[in-house]
Design an enzyme around this catalytic site. Sequence first.
Site, PDB file in Angstrom:
ATOM      1  N   GLU A 208      69.240 140.881  28.352  1.00  0.00           N
ATOM      2  CA  GLU A 208      69.214 141.501  27.015  1.00  0.00           C
ATOM      3  C   GLU A 208      70.480 142.441  27.113  1.00  0.00           C
ATOM      4  OE1 GLU A 208      66.264 144.394  27.039  1.00  0.00           O
ATOM      5  OE2 GLU A 208      65.564 143.898  24.672  1.00  0.00           O
TER       6      GLU A 208
ATOM      7  N   CYS B 215      64.596 146.177  20.632  1.00  0.00           N
ATOM      8  CA  CYS B 215      63.989 145.173  21.544  1.00  0.00           C
ATOM      9  C   CYS B 215      63.609 143.801  20.969  1.00  0.00           C
ATOM     10  CB  CYS B 215      62.419 145.494  21.940  1.00  0.00           C
ATOM     11  SG  CYS B 215      61.478 145.971  20.643  1.00  0.00           S
TER      12      CYS B 215
ATOM     13  N   GLU C 240      55.196 147.288  25.794  1.00  0.00           N
ATOM     14  CA  GLU C 240      56.218 146.767  25.045  1.00  0.00           C
ATOM     15  C   GLU C 240      57.405 147.076  25.673  1.00  0.00           C
ATOM     16  OE1 GLU C 240      55.073 145.462  22.283  1.00  0.00           O
ATOM     17  OE2 GLU C 240      53.306 146.433  21.830  1.00  0.00           O
TER      18      GLU C 240
HETATM   19  N1  LIG Z   1      58.633 145.653  23.062  1.00  0.00           N
HETATM   20  C1  LIG Z   1      59.018 146.852  22.400  1.00  0.00           C
HETATM   21  O1  LIG Z   1      58.321 146.941  21.460  1.00  0.00           O
HETATM   22  C2  LIG Z   1      60.063 147.448  22.650  1.00  0.00           C
HETATM   23  C3  LIG Z   1      60.508 148.578  21.734  1.00  0.00           C
HETATM   24  C4  LIG Z   1      61.751 149.432  22.152  1.00  0.00           C
HETATM   25  C5  LIG Z   1      62.194 148.959  23.279  1.00  0.00           C
HETATM   26  N2  LIG Z   1      61.945 148.258  24.128  1.00  0.00           N
HETATM   27  C6  LIG Z   1      62.794 148.067  25.262  1.00  0.00           C
HETATM   28  O2  LIG Z   1      62.972 148.919  25.965  1.00  0.00           O
HETATM   29  C7  LIG Z   1      64.259 148.822  26.718  1.00  0.00           C
HETATM   30  C8  LIG Z   1      65.470 149.957  26.198  1.00  0.00           C
HETATM   31  O3  LIG Z   1      64.735 151.274  26.238  1.00  0.00           O
HETATM   32  P1  LIG Z   1      65.072 152.234  27.385  1.00  0.00           P
HETATM   33  O4  LIG Z   1      66.445 152.027  28.094  1.00  0.00           O
HETATM   34  O5  LIG Z   1      64.593 153.577  27.173  1.00  0.00           O
HETATM   35  O6  LIG Z   1      64.156 151.777  28.696  1.00  0.00           O
HETATM   36  P2  LIG Z   1      63.855 152.436  30.063  1.00  0.00           P
HETATM   37  O7  LIG Z   1      62.603 151.590  30.760  1.00  0.00           O
HETATM   38  O8  LIG Z   1      64.893 152.661  31.029  1.00  0.00           O
HETATM   39  O9  LIG Z   1      63.116 153.874  30.130  1.00  0.00           O
HETATM   40  C9  LIG Z   1      61.813 153.940  28.904  1.00  0.00           C
HETATM   41  C10 LIG Z   1      61.135 155.178  29.458  1.00  0.00           C
HETATM   42  O10 LIG Z   1      60.760 155.108  30.868  1.00  0.00           O
HETATM   43  C11 LIG Z   1      60.948 156.330  31.477  1.00  0.00           C
HETATM   44  N3  LIG Z   1      60.856 156.076  33.019  1.00  0.00           N
HETATM   45  C12 LIG Z   1      61.615 155.622  33.774  1.00  0.00           C
HETATM   46  N4  LIG Z   1      61.510 155.526  34.987  1.00  0.00           N
HETATM   47  C13 LIG Z   1      60.158 155.644  35.029  1.00  0.00           C
HETATM   48  C14 LIG Z   1      59.109 155.885  35.958  1.00  0.00           C
HETATM   49  N5  LIG Z   1      59.434 155.487  37.218  1.00  0.00           N
HETATM   50  N6  LIG Z   1      57.665 156.075  35.635  1.00  0.00           N
HETATM   51  C15 LIG Z   1      57.592 156.574  34.396  1.00  0.00           C
HETATM   52  N7  LIG Z   1      58.480 156.575  33.405  1.00  0.00           N
HETATM   53  C16 LIG Z   1      59.579 156.215  33.637  1.00  0.00           C
HETATM   54  C17 LIG Z   1      61.988 156.876  30.986  1.00  0.00           C
HETATM   55  O11 LIG Z   1      62.101 158.270  31.146  1.00  0.00           O
HETATM   56  C18 LIG Z   1      61.944 156.472  29.373  1.00  0.00           C
HETATM   57  O12 LIG Z   1      61.300 157.429  28.761  1.00  0.00           O
HETATM   58  C19 LIG Z   1      64.917 147.538  26.284  1.00  0.00           C
HETATM   59  O13 LIG Z   1      64.448 146.572  27.198  1.00  0.00           O
HETATM   60  C20 LIG Z   1      63.894 147.175  24.902  1.00  0.00           C
HETATM   61  O14 LIG Z   1      63.996 145.902  24.648  1.00  0.00           O
HETATM   62  C21 LIG Z   1      60.861 147.427  24.004  1.00  0.00           C
HETATM   63  O1  LIG Z   2      62.797 148.274  19.614  1.00  0.00           O
HETATM   64  C1  LIG Z   2      61.608 147.782  18.797  1.00  0.00           C
HETATM   65  C2  LIG Z   2      60.954 148.184  17.819  1.00  0.00           C
HETATM   66  C3  LIG Z   2      60.654 147.228  16.758  1.00  0.00           C
HETATM   67  C4  LIG Z   2      61.541 147.542  15.423  1.00  0.00           C
HETATM   68  O2  LIG Z   2      62.066 148.618  15.272  1.00  0.00           O
HETATM   69  O3  LIG Z   2      61.738 146.402  15.054  1.00  0.00           O
END
Ligand SMILES: NC(=O)c1ccc[n+]([C@@H]2O[C@H](COP(=O)([O-])OP(=O)(O)OC[C@H]3O[C@@H](n4cnc5c(N)ncnc54)[C@H](O)[C@@H]3O)[C@@H](O)[C@H]2O)c1
Ligand SMILES: O=CCCC(=O)O
Length: 326
Positions: free
Chosen positions: A228, A131, A97
Amino acid sequence: MEFSFSNDNQKALACGCTVVVKPSEFTPLTALAAADLALQAGIPAGALNVVMGNAPEIGGELMQSTQVRKITFTGSTAVGKKLMAGSANTVKKVSLELGGNAPCIVFDDADIDVAVKGSLAAKFRNSGQTCVCANRILVQEGIYEKFASAFVKAVQSLQVGNGLEESTSQGPLINEAAVEKVEKFVGDATSKGANIMLGGKRHSLGMSFYEPTVVGNVSNDMLLFREEVFGPVAPLIPFKTEEEAIHLANDTNAGLAAYMFTKSIARSWRVSEALEYGLVGVNEGLISTEVAPFGGVKQSGLGREGSKYGMDDYLEIKYVCMGNLG
Ligand SMILES: NC(=O)c1ccc[n+]([C@@H]2O[C@H](COP(=O)([O-])OP(=O)(O)OC[C@H]3O[C@@H](n4cnc5c(N)ncnc54)[C@H](O)[C@@H]3O)[C@@H](O)[C@H]2O)c1
Ligand SMILES: O=CCCC(=O)O
C-alpha cells in the site's frame, strides 16, 4: 469496557460499553475535540476516555487488563497483528480495520468518463491516504492508451495546496516518513521499467507535499503493486483478459476494497463474486457509508463497522434456559 485505538466509538457506546480511545500520536487533537463534543452532547463523564502517550506501553497495559473486554483497532496490518496476539492471553474480542491494497479494474467495455472520474476519486481522496484508496489501477489493453491519457489529464487538474483554501483538492502527506515511503516505491518502480507519466517527485511547495503522480506499465514485481503506497501515486497496470485481471487483483494478502468499471451487469456480478475483498465498488469510486457494512477479508482485518452488522461486534449472545419456575 472497550479499549479502542480508533475513533469509531459510537457503536460501542450505543451497545452500553465504556470506551478508552488511544488516538494516533500524529492526530491527537481530533480525538480530544470529539471527546469534548461528546461531553457537550450529554455522554456521561467517564463513558468515553482519551489516553495519550507511548502507544506500545498503553496498548500493553490495556491488553493485559481483564476489565477490557474488546479491542478495536484502525491502522496498519503490522500493528494489528501485534494487538491480536497481545489480546490472546485474556481472550478479548478483536475488531481490526487494517491496511488495503485496492485494485481498480477498468475493463474495455467501461464508460471512459465514468472510469476516469471514479478512479480519480478512489485514488486521490485525502491525497491517497485512506485504507480504501485505489492502490493498483488495472487497465485492459484495448483501452489502456485512451484511459491513460484521459486519466493523466484529470490528475493534472488536481490543485495541490493549503487545505483551508476552497480550490485545494490535494494536501500534504502526514509526515516526512510517508513522503520517503512514496519516493522509495516510485524509485523501485522506475528502476524495474515503469515510466513516470506525470509527477514523480516532491512538490515545489516543500514540506511533506508530493506531486499527484501517474506511473505507467507497473507490474506485479514492484512495491507499487505489492504494498500500500498510501500517497498520491496512481500505478497503471495493463492486462489482457478478465481472468488475468481477477488473478492480479487477488494476488495480495490484503482484501479490503476493490473497484471495477464496466457497462456489463453480468460481468459486474461475476467479477464481484470472484474478488476476494470485503467491499466492491462497481462504476463508483466513493463507496464508504455508515449505512453499509465496512471491513476487510484476508489480512485486511476482522469484523465490520457500519450498518446493523457493525453492532454485532460489540454484543455477546447469551442463552438462558428457564424451566421449573411454576
Ligand atoms: N481498514 C480500515 O478501516 C482502515 C482505516 C484507516 C486506515 N487504515 C490503515 O491504517 C494504516 C495507516 O495508518 P497508520 O500509519 O496510523 O497506522 P499505524 O498502524 O502505524 O498506527 C495506528 C495506531 O497504532 C498505534 N500503535 C502503533 N504501535 C502500537 C503498539 N505496539 N501497540 C498499540 N498501538 C500501537 C499508533 O500510535 C497509532 O495510533 C494504513 O495501512 C491504512 O490502510 C485502515
Ligand atoms: O481510511 C479508511 C476510512 C474509510 C473511508 O473514509 O472511506
